[in-house]
Write a protein that holds these residues in place. Structure first.
Motif, PDB file in Angstrom:
ATOM      1  N   ASP A  66       0.712   0.210  -1.918  1.00  0.00           N
ATOM      2  CA  ASP A  66       2.005  -0.360  -1.559  1.00  0.00           C
ATOM      3  C   ASP A  66       2.682   0.581  -0.569  1.00  0.00           C
ATOM      4  OD1 ASP A  66       4.212  -1.893  -1.459  1.00  0.00           O
ATOM      5  OD2 ASP A  66       4.989  -1.355  -3.426  1.00  0.00           O
ATOM      6  N   PRO A  67       2.260   0.525   0.694  1.00  0.00           N
ATOM      7  CA  PRO A  67       2.795   1.504   1.648  1.00  0.00           C
ATOM      8  C   PRO A  67       4.236   1.207   2.026  1.00  0.00           C
ATOM      9  CG  PRO A  67       1.477  -0.100   2.795  1.00  0.00           C
ATOM     10  CD  PRO A  67       1.378  -0.448   1.336  1.00  0.00           C
ATOM     11  N   MET A  68       4.915   2.241   2.499  1.00  0.00           N
ATOM     12  CA  MET A  68       6.243   2.044   3.052  1.00  0.00           C
ATOM     13  C   MET A  68       6.060   1.448   4.443  1.00  0.00           C
ATOM     14  SD  MET A  68       8.047   3.188   0.631  1.00  0.00           S
ATOM     15  CE  MET A  68       9.727   3.481   1.108  1.00  0.00           C
ATOM     16  N   MET A  69       6.905   0.489   4.775  1.00  0.00           N
ATOM     17  CA  MET A  69       6.789  -0.127   6.094  1.00  0.00           C
ATOM     18  C   MET A  69       8.104  -0.032   6.829  1.00  0.00           C
ATOM     19  SD  MET A  69       4.414  -3.369   6.122  1.00  0.00           S
ATOM     20  CE  MET A  69       2.678  -3.209   5.854  1.00  0.00           C
ATOM     21  N   GLN A  70       7.985  -0.027   8.140  1.00  0.00           N
ATOM     22  CA  GLN A  70       9.142   0.189   8.981  1.00  0.00           C
ATOM     23  C   GLN A  70       9.235  -0.959   9.974  1.00  0.00           C
ATOM     24  OE1 GLN A  70       8.675   3.678  11.278  1.00  0.00           O
ATOM     25  NE2 GLN A  70      10.721   4.409  10.839  1.00  0.00           N
ATOM     26  N   ILE A 106       0.886   4.754  -5.763  1.00  0.00           N
ATOM     27  CA  ILE A 106       2.178   4.059  -5.835  1.00  0.00           C
ATOM     28  C   ILE A 106       3.023   4.676  -6.931  1.00  0.00           C
ATOM     29  CG2 ILE A 106       3.350   1.843  -6.080  1.00  0.00           C
ATOM     30  CD1 ILE A 106       0.794   0.427  -5.758  1.00  0.00           C
ATOM     31  N   ALA A 107       2.401   4.852  -8.126  1.00  0.00           N
ATOM     32  CA  ALA A 107       3.160   5.343  -9.280  1.00  0.00           C
ATOM     33  C   ALA A 107       3.818   6.675  -8.954  1.00  0.00           C
ATOM     34  CB  ALA A 107       2.245   5.481 -10.486  1.00  0.00           C
ATOM     35  N   LEU A 108       3.075   7.584  -8.342  1.00  0.00           N
ATOM     36  CA  LEU A 108       3.624   8.900  -8.009  1.00  0.00           C
ATOM     37  C   LEU A 108       4.794   8.774  -7.055  1.00  0.00           C
ATOM     38  CD1 LEU A 108       0.380  11.034  -7.649  1.00  0.00           C
ATOM     39  CD2 LEU A 108       2.087  11.187  -9.437  1.00  0.00           C
ATOM     40  N   ALA A 109       4.632   7.925  -6.050  1.00  0.00           N
ATOM     41  CA  ALA A 109       5.705   7.782  -5.061  1.00  0.00           C
ATOM     42  C   ALA A 109       6.961   7.192  -5.701  1.00  0.00           C
ATOM     43  CB  ALA A 109       5.241   6.900  -3.912  1.00  0.00           C
ATOM     44  N   PHE A 154      -3.053  -0.674   7.508  1.00  0.00           N
ATOM     45  CA  PHE A 154      -1.593  -0.658   7.527  1.00  0.00           C
ATOM     46  C   PHE A 154      -1.006  -1.252   6.257  1.00  0.00           C
ATOM     47  CE2 PHE A 154      -2.699  -0.376  11.989  1.00  0.00           C
ATOM     48  CZ  PHE A 154      -1.941   0.725  12.347  1.00  0.00           C
ATOM     49  N   LEU A 155      -1.852  -1.947   5.469  1.00  0.00           N
ATOM     50  CA  LEU A 155      -1.403  -2.455   4.176  1.00  0.00           C
ATOM     51  C   LEU A 155      -1.705  -1.451   3.074  1.00  0.00           C
ATOM     52  CD1 LEU A 155      -2.735  -6.095   4.444  1.00  0.00           C
ATOM     53  CD2 LEU A 155      -0.484  -5.229   5.024  1.00  0.00           C
ATOM     54  N   LYS A 156      -2.337  -0.336   3.476  1.00  0.00           N
ATOM     55  CA  LYS A 156      -2.825   0.619   2.491  1.00  0.00           C
ATOM     56  C   LYS A 156      -2.057   1.932   2.567  1.00  0.00           C
ATOM     57  CE  LYS A 156      -7.367   1.834   0.986  1.00  0.00           C
ATOM     58  NZ  LYS A 156      -8.754   2.077   1.367  1.00  0.00           N
ATOM     59  N   TYR A 157      -1.942   2.463   3.767  1.00  0.00           N
ATOM     60  CA  TYR A 157      -1.332   3.789   3.907  1.00  0.00           C
ATOM     61  C   TYR A 157      -0.071   3.722   4.753  1.00  0.00           C
ATOM     62  CZ  TYR A 157      -6.026   5.088   2.461  1.00  0.00           C
ATOM     63  OH  TYR A 157      -7.202   5.183   1.792  1.00  0.00           O
ATOM     64  N   ASN A 158       0.747   4.755   4.578  1.00  0.00           N
ATOM     65  CA  ASN A 158       1.988   4.846   5.349  1.00  0.00           C
ATOM     66  C   ASN A 158       1.697   5.048   6.828  1.00  0.00           C
ATOM     67  OD1 ASN A 158       3.425   4.710   3.053  1.00  0.00           O
ATOM     68  ND2 ASN A 158       4.120   6.819   3.061  1.00  0.00           N
ATOM     69  N   CYS A 159       2.461   4.366   7.652  1.00  0.00           N
ATOM     70  CA  CYS A 159       2.464   4.665   9.076  1.00  0.00           C
ATOM     71  C   CYS A 159       3.919   4.500   9.507  1.00  0.00           C
ATOM     72  CB  CYS A 159       1.534   3.727   9.841  1.00  0.00           C
ATOM     73  SG  CYS A 159       1.534   4.024  11.596  1.00  0.00           S
ATOM     74  N   VAL A 160       4.728   5.493   9.148  1.00  0.00           N
ATOM     75  CA  VAL A 160       6.167   5.411   9.354  1.00  0.00           C
ATOM     76  C   VAL A 160       6.584   6.491  10.339  1.00  0.00           C
ATOM     77  CG1 VAL A 160       8.410   5.659   8.236  1.00  0.00           C
ATOM     78  CG2 VAL A 160       6.580   4.471   7.061  1.00  0.00           C
ATOM     79  N   GLY A 161       7.285   6.085  11.366  1.00  0.00           N
ATOM     80  CA  GLY A 161       7.701   7.050  12.380  1.00  0.00           C
ATOM     81  C   GLY A 161       8.980   7.768  11.984  1.00  0.00           C
TER      82      GLY A 161
END
Lengths: 311, 379
Positions: free
Chosen positions: B201-205, A145-148, B279-286
């Motif tokens: 804290d993944p990015m979500m779409q 997270i920190a890096l991003a 899906f709460l861990k890693y990005n899955c963004v199209g």
């Protein structure tokens, strides 16, 4: 249709509601309101916005507000701790894409952050440098997270290409792990520059390459020995033994206050280069060698003049 | 714009998505005829759509396609489930195969539109920040609503390799949210305390329901072929989603979350409210550039606006009065409006009242669906 039919309307007051109502969030918001008068009004506003989610994170996960909050600390490290001297800042374009290629060192990768700071502090038009970091960091809690949030992106071809096509400044360290985890006796001797992936990236995105040499980072954590068995056991790329770590415990993680020099060399224009597809592999290996030699020569040039590692 | 009329067949019109799409397409005169099929009867009659009650494996469908000279098929029939159920698998996967076979046999169908989910890419630590449509599909999860989509997608790639026609357009939606629509994501965000994976804290779409429906309608009219990611601009971090929604985030270490989830699911406690921990861990963004450049579809809601709209509506939901049981559906009065209008036009009369009522009914639309659902779940 089989749906979990949870009634959404007319909920009676439940324990869940109680949890939300009495959550830390509301208490903190109330306390913040009471603090008006003692604390700076802006700080309260920023904190309130952070808590209620009213802030902007860009599509790569970079949080400008958070980066701005960390700025004083970074500025102290940049100006007072490592006293970074920058040359060739005029080679960084004010707009448009560029691929910054730098040597990597220092056990813990502070060099990317300092490069970013150099552009923020010295450039007439401060820009954000998006460094590509090792893929494996994304899988480590908090670190990922920190890096991003400070603007770094996972080092994958797709990411680099998209960033360059969006006209960002992108920083790469082709030495990768071989660079950061380099033993002290090999300091300032560049490791292999990957497989030339960065040149491929620049050619595809039609972006110039700017070779960057960083001096001073090699001595912040002199790696005397790499405890490979433990590293393997813990799943880390290396477990370093330095003059201070692990002997002084967490204090040993404090880097030495060396004097840093960062030099941005002239851009190598790749945007107008014309070549046949069959010539591509040769071109890539040539440019890789060219970039590597430029950086290595700049490092030697600076080391010739350097009388002490601390000033 | 082309003036050529298109004939469309929609599957699953008795279900929520088909219902909503049908009412959207019925206003478009360039689509004629519109045929709808489903395995159950619709709750309310359609304005213009011709409805038939058939199963997807019925061989008559190919005859229907031939006789009505259908050129575009839109396959919406899909039943969501979290665990494996033979019947659902039969409908989602085998049914799709049967429909494809019927379309191929009919010969006149030029394009089929399928719905899918960006979750079929899977959330992995090695994912690029933006997954393009040609990324490998690695979404192997125990949740059947992802797994079934994945199996269908795999079959589609096999099918496109072997057959030139019908051409296939797949719309892969990110997490769909919107007022009055239940999706796995909306169920997950519905509770006051929402689990998150500690340290991630993944990015979500997200895709708004309206955008999702518009994109299907858009795809029917355009000639774009191939897979497309459909989602709003600017993905946002998961914790920001929770902050906007004033949810209490419960950080749990990921192995514990996975373990406890499996444990609770076996006990049957949290069956449906979780989404897969990855899906709460890693990005899955199209990557949505193909949607903008090739399909030429531009969503109206950014991810942030989708989230805001969703939470605003779910807050408001608590305050709606339940619908009385002796009242009729306001939409049902539409046929009356239509009839009176026709009579008035014949005698060249106009009435302010009738226009106003029509507007009222249109605005009620969303609310009514909500109330209907509420009534059903109350029973």
């Amino acid at each position: 249709m089989k749906t979990n039919s949870k009634s959404q309307g007319n909920k009676s007051f439940t324990i869940k509601d109680l949890v939300t109502k009495a959550s830390g969030r509301n208490i903190v918001l109330a306390v913040l309101d009471q603090c008006r008068g003692f604390v700076n009004e802006d700080t309260i506003e920023i904190l309130k916005r952070r808590i209620t989610g009213e802030y902007f994170v860009d599509e790569w996960g970079f949080d400008e507000e958070l980066a701005e909050l960390c700025r004083p600390i970074m500025s102290f490290i940049y100006k007072k701790y490592w006293r970074v001297t920058v040359s060739g800042i005029e080679n960084i374009p004010s707009e448009g894409r560029a691929l910054l290629v730098a040597n990597h060192s220092g056990v813990l990768p502070y060099d990317g952050a300092m490069m970013a700071m150099a552009i923020q502090e010295e450039h007439p038009k401060p820009r954000i440098l998006r460094c590509l970091h090792l893929s494996l960091f994304s899988a480590i809690p908090i670190v990922g997270i920190a890096l991003a949030r400070v603007g770094q992106v996972q080092a994958l071809n797709e990411n680099g290409e998209k960033l360059l096509n969006q006209d960002h400044l992108v920083g790469v360290f082709p030495e990768g792990l071989k660079g950061v985890g380099k033993p002290f006796k090999d300091r300032y001797r560049l490791a292999r520059f990957g497989r030339g992936g960065f040149v491929n990236l620049a050619l595809k995105a039609k972006s110039p390459i700017i070779p960057v040499s960083v001096i001073g980072a090699e001595e912040i954590h002199p790696l005397l020995y790499n405890v490979k068995p433990i590293a393997k056991l813990v799943g880390l790329p290396y477990v370093p033994v330095t003059p201070t770590f692990p002997w002084l415990g967490p204090l040993g993680l404090l880097p030495f206050p060396t004097k840093w020099y960062i030099h941005f060399d002239k851009p190598i224009p790749l945007q107008d280069i014309k070549y046949k597809p069959s010539e591509e592999p040769l071109l890539i290996s040539q440019i890789t060698a060219q970039v590597r030699n430029t950086i290595q020569n700049n490092i030697y040039e600076r080391l010739k003049q350097r009388r002490s590692i601390f000033w | 714009m082309e003036t050529q009329k298109k004939s469309v067949l929609i599957t699953g019109v008795s279900h929520l998505w088909g219902r909503k799409l049908a009412s959207l397409l019925e206003d478009d005169p360039s689509l004629d005829p519109i045929i709808g099929i489903d395995f159950i009867q619709p709750e309310t009659p359609f304005k213009r759509l011709k409805f038939f009650q058939v199963d997807l494996d019925n061989p008559l469908i190919s005859e229907l396609l031939k006789t009505a000279n259908v050129d575009t098929v839109c396959h919406l029939l899909f039943l969501e489930s979290y665990g494996y159920e033979e019947e659902f698998f039969g409908l989602n996967v085998m049914g799709t195969m049967d429909l494809l076979a019927s379309c191929a046999a009919a010969g006149n169908v030029s394009r089929i539109i399928f719905l899918s989910d960006t979750k079929v890419y899977g959330a992995h630590s090695g994912n690029p920040n933006f997954l393009t449509e040609d990324s490998e599909l690695k979404g192997r999860y125990s949740h059947r609503y992802i797994q079934d989509r994945l199996e269908v997608e795999r079959y589609l790639t096999k099918f496109t390799k072997r057959n030139k026609t019908p051409q296939i357009t797949t719309l892969r939606f990110a997490n769909i949210l919107g007022p009055n629509v239940e999706t796995p994501m909306s169920r997950f965000l519905d509770s006051a305390v929402v689990p998150k994976v500690w340290g991630f804290d993944p990015m979500m779409q997200f895709t708004h329901v309206k955008d999702a429906l518009d994109s299907i309608a858009h795809a029917i009219k355009s000639d774009a072929v191939g897979p497309f990611n459909i989602a709003g601009d600017n993905p946002i971090p998961f914790t920001q989603v929770l902050r906007i929604g004033a949810k209490v985030a419960l950080p749990i270490a990921s192995p514990i979350l996975k373990m406890s989830y499996n444990f609770y699911r076996k006990l049957g406690i949290v069956d449906s409210v979780m989404i897969e921990a990855d899906f709460l861990k890693y990005n899955c963004v199209g990557d949505t550039s193909r949607m903008k450049n090739v399909l030429k579809f531009f969503p109206k809601y950014s991810c942030r606006e989708v989230i805001k709209d969703f939470f605003e509506n779910s807050r408001l939901n608590k305050y709606y009065a339940p619908k009385g049981k002796v009242r009729s559906d306001p939409q049902a009065a539409e046929s009356l409006v239509k009839w009176i209008r026709e009579k008035q036009q014949a005698t060249e009369q106009t009435s302010y009242l009738i226009d106003q009522y029509a507007d009222l009914v249109k605005n009620l639309d969303e609310e009514v669906i909500h109330e209907n659902k509420q009534q059903k779940s109350g029973e």
